[in-house]
Design a protein around this motif. Sequence first.
Motif, short mmCIF file in Angstrom:
data_model
loop_
_atom_site.label_atom_id
_atom_site.label_comp_id
_atom_site.label_asym_id
_atom_site.label_seq_id
_atom_site.Cartn_x
_atom_site.Cartn_y
_atom_site.Cartn_z
N ASP A 45 22.25 -12.15 19.20
CA ASP A 45 22.95 -11.26 20.13
C ASP A 45 22.48 -9.82 19.93
OD1 ASP A 45 24.40 -10.16 17.98
OD2 ASP A 45 26.24 -11.23 18.46
N SER A 46 23.05 -8.91 20.69
CA SER A 46 22.59 -7.52 20.69
C SER A 46 22.87 -6.80 19.38
CB SER A 46 23.23 -6.76 21.85
OG SER A 46 24.63 -6.82 21.75
N ASP A 47 23.77 -7.35 18.54
CA ASP A 47 24.05 -6.75 17.24
C ASP A 47 23.17 -7.35 16.14
OD1 ASP A 47 26.06 -5.07 18.21
OD2 ASP A 47 27.58 -6.62 18.00
N GLY A 48 22.37 -8.35 16.50
CA GLY A 48 21.51 -9.01 15.53
C GLY A 48 22.13 -10.24 14.91
N ASN A 49 23.37 -10.55 15.27
CA ASN A 49 24.04 -11.73 14.72
C ASN A 49 23.48 -13.00 15.35
OD1 ASN A 49 25.84 -10.17 13.10
ND2 ASN A 49 26.99 -9.74 14.96
N ILE A 50 23.44 -14.07 14.56
CA ILE A 50 22.85 -15.30 15.05
C ILE A 50 23.91 -16.39 15.21
CG2 ILE A 50 20.57 -14.85 14.09
CD1 ILE A 50 21.27 -16.77 11.81
N ASP A 51 23.63 -17.28 16.14
CA ASP A 51 24.41 -18.50 16.36
C ASP A 51 23.42 -19.63 16.58
OD1 ASP A 51 26.97 -17.30 16.18
OD2 ASP A 51 26.84 -16.63 18.25
N LEU A 52 23.90 -20.86 16.45
CA LEU A 52 23.04 -22.04 16.54
C LEU A 52 23.48 -22.94 17.68
CD1 LEU A 52 23.53 -23.15 12.84
CD2 LEU A 52 21.95 -21.44 13.66
N ILE A 53 22.52 -23.63 18.26
CA ILE A 53 22.84 -24.64 19.27
C ILE A 53 22.05 -25.90 18.93
CG2 ILE A 53 22.72 -25.35 21.68
CD1 ILE A 53 22.95 -22.55 22.55
N GLU A 54 22.73 -27.01 18.96
CA GLU A 54 22.11 -28.32 18.85
C GLU A 54 22.33 -28.98 20.20
OE1 GLU A 54 20.01 -30.74 16.86
OE2 GLU A 54 20.21 -28.81 15.91
N ILE A 55 21.25 -29.30 20.89
CA ILE A 55 21.35 -29.89 22.22
C ILE A 55 20.81 -31.31 22.15
CG2 ILE A 55 20.59 -29.78 24.62
CD1 ILE A 55 20.27 -26.77 24.29
N LYS A 56 21.62 -32.25 22.59
CA LYS A 56 21.21 -33.65 22.67
C LYS A 56 21.18 -34.05 24.12
CE LYS A 56 21.53 -34.23 18.17
NZ LYS A 56 20.35 -34.22 17.36
N LYS A 57 20.16 -34.77 24.50
CA LYS A 57 20.04 -35.27 25.86
C LYS A 57 21.17 -36.28 26.12
CE LYS A 57 16.67 -37.36 28.87
NZ LYS A 57 15.43 -38.08 28.93
N PRO A 58 21.80 -36.22 27.29
CA PRO A 58 22.92 -37.14 27.55
C PRO A 58 22.45 -38.59 27.61
CG PRO A 58 22.34 -35.97 29.55
CD PRO A 58 21.52 -35.38 28.44
N TRP B 73 21.65 -18.76 2.30
CA TRP B 73 20.38 -18.03 2.33
C TRP B 73 20.62 -16.53 2.31
CZ3 TRP B 73 16.43 -18.77 6.86
CH2 TRP B 73 15.13 -18.54 6.40
N GLY B 74 21.68 -16.07 2.97
CA GLY B 74 22.14 -14.68 2.91
C GLY B 74 21.11 -13.62 3.28
N GLU B 75 21.07 -12.55 2.46
CA GLU B 75 20.20 -11.40 2.75
C GLU B 75 18.73 -11.78 2.74
OE1 GLU B 75 21.00 -7.93 0.42
OE2 GLU B 75 23.13 -7.99 0.89
N ASN B 76 18.35 -12.70 1.84
CA ASN B 76 16.94 -13.14 1.82
C ASN B 76 16.58 -13.79 3.15
OD1 ASN B 76 16.64 -12.28 -0.81
ND2 ASN B 76 17.15 -14.28 -1.68
N GLY B 77 17.49 -14.56 3.70
CA GLY B 77 17.28 -15.20 4.99
C GLY B 77 17.17 -14.20 6.12
N GLU B 78 18.02 -13.19 6.07
CA GLU B 78 17.95 -12.14 7.08
C GLU B 78 16.59 -11.47 7.07
OE1 GLU B 78 22.68 -10.88 7.00
OE2 GLU B 78 21.21 -9.56 6.06
N GLU B 79 16.11 -11.15 5.88
CA GLU B 79 14.79 -10.51 5.75
C GLU B 79 13.67 -11.42 6.23
OE1 GLU B 79 14.42 -9.24 1.67
OE2 GLU B 79 16.18 -7.93 1.84
N GLU B 80 13.74 -12.71 5.83
CA GLU B 80 12.68 -13.66 6.24
C GLU B 80 12.66 -13.88 7.75
OE1 GLU B 80 11.61 -17.38 4.36
OE2 GLU B 80 12.46 -16.60 2.49
#
Length: 182
Positions: free
Chosen positions: A93-106, A144-151
């Motif tokens: 998002d515009s603040d840099g926060n992440i979310d995940l989506i798992e999409i499965k075909k119906p 993963w935290g801050e290391n993940g953010e950096e990676e």
Amino acid sequence: YIDKKATNKGQNLTKLFSDIELFKYQTILKKLEGMLLSEVSYSENQWQDEILQIILLLYPKYFLVFKEAPIKAKYDKEKNIREEKFIDILLVDSDGNIDLIEIKKPSNSSLMTKGQYRNNHIPLRELSGTVMQIEKYIYYLNRWGENGEEELTKKYKAEIPEGFEINISNPKGFIIMGREND
């Protein structure tokens, strides 16, 4: 006195934009109905791309999308072993926060049992497995935290605005799967 004074009255923007929004949602619905009528003509990857377009229209706060985004699942310094998992879709998002989506075909298979156990329908394997999968991804990201953010910021540096950083702070997981049929 001020109420009696003549003033300019502008166009009703709420009405104008609500008509546009209604058209947008009706168009999305038609697209989804058409996709569901011909679901076998889509590959898993094509299905995800089509659904992703809809998600970005429904949730305009997301402006970056990364498919098959890597996350560190395990790391053993002594054995130099690094295990990665790949998230279907990582939204930023515009603040840099992440979310995940798992999409499965119906599919025609059910997500819940037809019968009840103690007045409840029980999720079947595909649904409960997908829930566990996304919960595990969220766990890995939080660990993963801050290391993940950096990676992640470093990995997608070419695709994000200069000075922008990806944040892992309480990511949400979305599952899009199944269908209501009969």
